[in-house]
Design a protein around this motif. Structure first.
Motif, PDB file in Angstrom:
ATOM      1  N   GLU A 122       1.627   2.393  15.492  1.00  0.00           N
ATOM      2  CA  GLU A 122       2.547   1.276  15.720  1.00  0.00           C
ATOM      3  C   GLU A 122       3.963   1.776  16.020  1.00  0.00           C
ATOM      4  O   GLU A 122       4.621   1.288  16.939  1.00  0.00           O
TER       5      GLU A 122
ATOM      6  N   CYS B  75       1.640   1.475   5.070  1.00  0.00           N
ATOM      7  CA  CYS B  75       2.419   0.969   6.210  1.00  0.00           C
ATOM      8  C   CYS B  75       3.639   1.836   6.477  1.00  0.00           C
ATOM      9  O   CYS B  75       4.301   1.675   7.505  1.00  0.00           O
ATOM     10  N   ASP B  76       3.965   2.740   5.557  1.00  0.00           N
ATOM     11  CA  ASP B  76       5.154   3.586   5.691  1.00  0.00           C
ATOM     12  C   ASP B  76       4.913   4.736   6.663  1.00  0.00           C
ATOM     13  O   ASP B  76       3.872   5.389   6.617  1.00  0.00           O
TER      14      ASP B  76
ATOM     15  N   ALA C  19      -0.386   2.953  11.151  1.00  0.00           N
ATOM     16  CA  ALA C  19       1.071   2.805  11.018  1.00  0.00           C
ATOM     17  C   ALA C  19       1.800   3.727  11.991  1.00  0.00           C
ATOM     18  O   ALA C  19       2.750   3.310  12.663  1.00  0.00           O
TER      19      ALA C  19
ATOM     20  N   HIS D 190       5.365  -3.611  -0.702  1.00  0.00           N
ATOM     21  CA  HIS D 190       4.513  -3.558   0.478  1.00  0.00           C
ATOM     22  C   HIS D 190       3.576  -2.368   0.332  1.00  0.00           C
ATOM     23  O   HIS D 190       3.867  -1.428  -0.391  1.00  0.00           O
TER      24      HIS D 190
ATOM     25  N   ASP E  39       8.766   0.799   7.540  1.00  0.00           N
ATOM     26  CA  ASP E  39       7.598  -0.016   7.226  1.00  0.00           C
ATOM     27  C   ASP E  39       7.057  -0.586   8.531  1.00  0.00           C
ATOM     28  O   ASP E  39       7.650  -1.497   9.106  1.00  0.00           O
ATOM     29  N   SER E  40       5.932  -0.068   8.988  1.00  0.00           N
ATOM     30  CA  SER E  40       5.373  -0.481  10.276  1.00  0.00           C
ATOM     31  C   SER E  40       4.885  -1.919  10.269  1.00  0.00           C
ATOM     32  O   SER E  40       4.690  -2.517  11.324  1.00  0.00           O
ATOM     33  N   SER E  41       4.712  -2.516   9.080  1.00  0.00           N
ATOM     34  CA  SER E  41       4.243  -3.903   9.001  1.00  0.00           C
ATOM     35  C   SER E  41       5.391  -4.901   9.104  1.00  0.00           C
ATOM     36  O   SER E  41       5.165  -6.103   9.189  1.00  0.00           O
TER      37      SER E  41
END
Length: 128
Positions: A96, A13-14, A93, A9, A64-66
């Protein structure tokens, strides 16, 4: 987007979450809650108590925000005392994860510092 190569990923996004001024149980509560919201996190949440040494002053995990699961928690998380949280990572990220924490805990104070690509947010979390 940079890929970190280990989790398949994008690394942007981390979000690194550091918790301080809290005991093991409160750190476990916050990390377990984030694990539930962001499935597939690389959480290294505090494990069972071993030995009689001093507790660390900072607990840390990466999420992982995704990978938002969309699942609701059965009960609101309970904290014994307020917990200081420091979130660092890509601006979107961090936003989120900050939004998720705001839906789960009472955020008593919040400070953010945004850089060109990264954001740092300091939160004081308490039970609702």
């Amino acid at each position: 987007m940079e890929n970190n190569g280990t989790n398949n990923h994008p690394s942007d996004c981390d979000v690194t979450v550091q918790l301080s001024d809290c005991d093991r149980e409160d750190a476990q509560t916050v990390f377990a809650t984030l694990d539930h919201v962001f499935a597939g996190g690389e959480s290294s949440a505090p494990g069972p108590r071993t030995g009689h040494g001093a507790e660390p002053t900072v607990w840390m995990a990466t999420f992982d925000s995704s990978a938002r699961s969309g699942d609701d928690l059965p009960d609101p998380p309970r904290l014994a005392s307020p917990v200081q949280a420091l979130l660092t990572g890509d601006q979107h990220a961090v936003s989120e994860v900050e939004k998720a924490l705001g839906q789960l805990f009472d955020v008593r104070s919040s400070e953010s510092v945004a850089g060109e690509h990264e954001k740092e947010a300091r939160l004081l979390l308490a039970s609702r």
